[in-house]
Scaffold this active site. Structure first.
Site, PDB file in Angstrom:
ATOM      1  N   ASP A   1      -3.810 -12.025 -12.622  1.00 51.46           N
ATOM      2  CA  ASP A   1      -2.495 -11.474 -13.078  1.00 51.46           C
ATOM      3  C   ASP A   1      -1.303 -12.554 -13.631  1.00 51.46           C
ATOM      4  O   ASP A   1      -1.526 -13.913 -13.038  1.00 51.46           O
ATOM      5  CB  ASP A   1      -1.818 -10.581 -12.134  1.00 51.46           C
ATOM      6  CG  ASP A   1      -1.688 -11.121 -10.581  1.00 51.46           C
ATOM      7  OD1 ASP A   1      -2.089 -12.096 -10.462  1.00 51.46           O
ATOM      8  OD2 ASP A   1      -1.503 -10.263  -9.536  1.00 51.46           O
TER       9      ASP A   1
ATOM     10  N   ASN B   1       1.882  -2.538   0.014  1.00 47.39           N
ATOM     11  CA  ASN B   1       1.320  -1.488  -0.374  1.00 47.39           C
ATOM     12  C   ASN B   1      -0.005  -1.257  -0.802  1.00 47.39           C
ATOM     13  O   ASN B   1      -0.276  -0.182  -1.381  1.00 47.39           O
ATOM     14  CB  ASN B   1       2.495  -1.128  -1.572  1.00 47.39           C
ATOM     15  CG  ASN B   1       2.162  -1.979  -2.722  1.00 47.39           C
ATOM     16  OD1 ASN B   1       1.478  -2.886  -2.834  1.00 47.39           O
ATOM     17  ND2 ASN B   1       3.125  -1.728  -3.768  1.00 47.39           N
TER      18      ASN B   1
ATOM     19  N   HIS C   1      -1.848  -3.146  -2.808  1.00 44.55           N
ATOM     20  CA  HIS C   1      -2.003  -3.382  -4.345  1.00 44.55           C
ATOM     21  C   HIS C   1      -3.080  -4.618  -4.475  1.00 44.55           C
ATOM     22  O   HIS C   1      -3.075  -5.363  -3.566  1.00 44.55           O
ATOM     23  CB  HIS C   1      -0.749  -3.561  -5.219  1.00 44.55           C
ATOM     24  CG  HIS C   1      -0.004  -4.963  -5.159  1.00 44.55           C
ATOM     25  ND1 HIS C   1       1.273  -5.160  -5.304  1.00 44.55           N
ATOM     26  CD2 HIS C   1      -0.548  -6.035  -4.819  1.00 44.55           C
ATOM     27  CE1 HIS C   1       1.570  -6.243  -4.947  1.00 44.55           C
ATOM     28  NE2 HIS C   1       0.749  -7.135  -4.530  1.00 44.55           N
TER      29      HIS C   1
ATOM     30  N   GLU D   1      -0.585  -1.600  -8.987  1.00 40.90           N
ATOM     31  CA  GLU D   1       0.315  -0.991  -8.033  1.00 40.90           C
ATOM     32  C   GLU D   1      -0.164   0.189  -7.610  1.00 40.90           C
ATOM     33  O   GLU D   1      -0.946   1.179  -8.519  1.00 40.90           O
ATOM     34  CB  GLU D   1       1.650  -0.882  -8.638  1.00 40.90           C
ATOM     35  CG  GLU D   1       2.582  -2.021  -8.953  1.00 40.90           C
ATOM     36  CD  GLU D   1       2.905  -2.820  -7.585  1.00 40.90           C
ATOM     37  OE1 GLU D   1       2.217  -2.783  -6.380  1.00 40.90           O
ATOM     38  OE2 GLU D   1       4.007  -3.338  -7.495  1.00 40.90           O
TER      39      GLU D   1
END
Ligand code: GLP
Length: 236
Positions: free
Chosen positions: A67, A136, A138, A143
């Site tokens: 990313d 979270n 990811h 996400e």
């Protein structure tokens, strides 16, 4: 999913570095998927050490990163281009033309996403993919959402992620609001996956990802369907 727990961060990093170097020794021109964040730092130091001792040769290795933030110049110390250059690429004999990250500054973001997927395909897919995990759940910057995104995507970062990643920036308002991330297809088609996590605060999310329902609300849970994923965990 295999699960290995380590007494120290150092031991975990050595194990991850071992798995990556075994792949490179097996296939000199391996395609290695790389991750950013604080957790892989010790792995990159270990690989750089082994290179310095002539135990590893990166001259034919190809890399693809997961990313990149949108809007940060490559020379910005918070960009993932800069991170990879500083923490790994400048310390080993990899050819710059063999290292790949999505370009968060591309004028046409949709085209850039397509280019990145086509590039990964043209390399023959990923032999071994290193992953961290967000608080979270990811992976990359995929996400929590209603669906899993298959392809490289332009993603709006959640408040959770902006807060978590603000520790690297001067203030939370400096954290980019969006990023490009490799999609689940390229991740799941990787022939081998190593997920690394460090710290008590990651324990519950790792447990849910490995044992809970498979849901795009917890993106890492999809790894339960992958045939060769190893989770390396330490609380140090
Ligand atoms: C960022 C990266 C992720 C990484 C996560 C965890 O959000 N995009 O790929 O897994 O950070 O980072 P850390 O290892 O610092 O907890």
């Amino acid at each position: 999913m295999k699960y290995e727990v380590f007494a120290t961060y150092d031991q975990m990093c050595r194990r991850a570095a071992n798995l990556i170097s075994a792949q490179i020794i097996l296939k000199e021109d391996a395609v290695v998927g790389l991750a950013t964040g604080s957790t892989p730092l010790g792995i990159y130091n270990t690989l750089a050490d082994w290179y310095a001792k002539s135990d590893l040769d990166f001259s034919r290795v190809r890399t693809v990163n997961l990313d990149e933030y949108c809007g940060l110049p490559f020379e910005d110390p918070q960009s993932y281009h800069y991170f990879m250059q500083t923490n790994l690429f400048s310390k080993i004999n990899i050819k710059p033309s063999n290292t790949h990250l999505p370009n968060g500054l591309a004028p046409d973001i949709r085209e850039e996403c397509k280019r990145y997927d086509a590039l990964i395909n043209s390399l023959g897919g990923i032999d071994i993919q290193l992953l961290g995990i967000g608080h979270n759940g990811h992976i990359g910057f995929n996400e929590p959402s209603d669906t899993f995104s298959k392809d490289t995507t332009h993603i709006q970062l959640t408040e959770d992620t902006i807060r978590a990643n603000s520790r690297f920036f001067k203030s939370p308002s400096d954290v980019p609001r969006s990023a490009l991330t490799m999609g689940m297809r390229s991740i799941m088609c990787s022939r081998k996956i190593i997920l690394v996590a460090n710290g008590k605060e990651k324990e519950e999310i790792i447990h849910q990802a490995m044992e809970g329902p498979i849901t795009p609300r917890l993106p890492a849970s999809i790894l339960q369907l992958h045939p060769d994923t190893t989770v390396l965990f330490t609380i140090e």
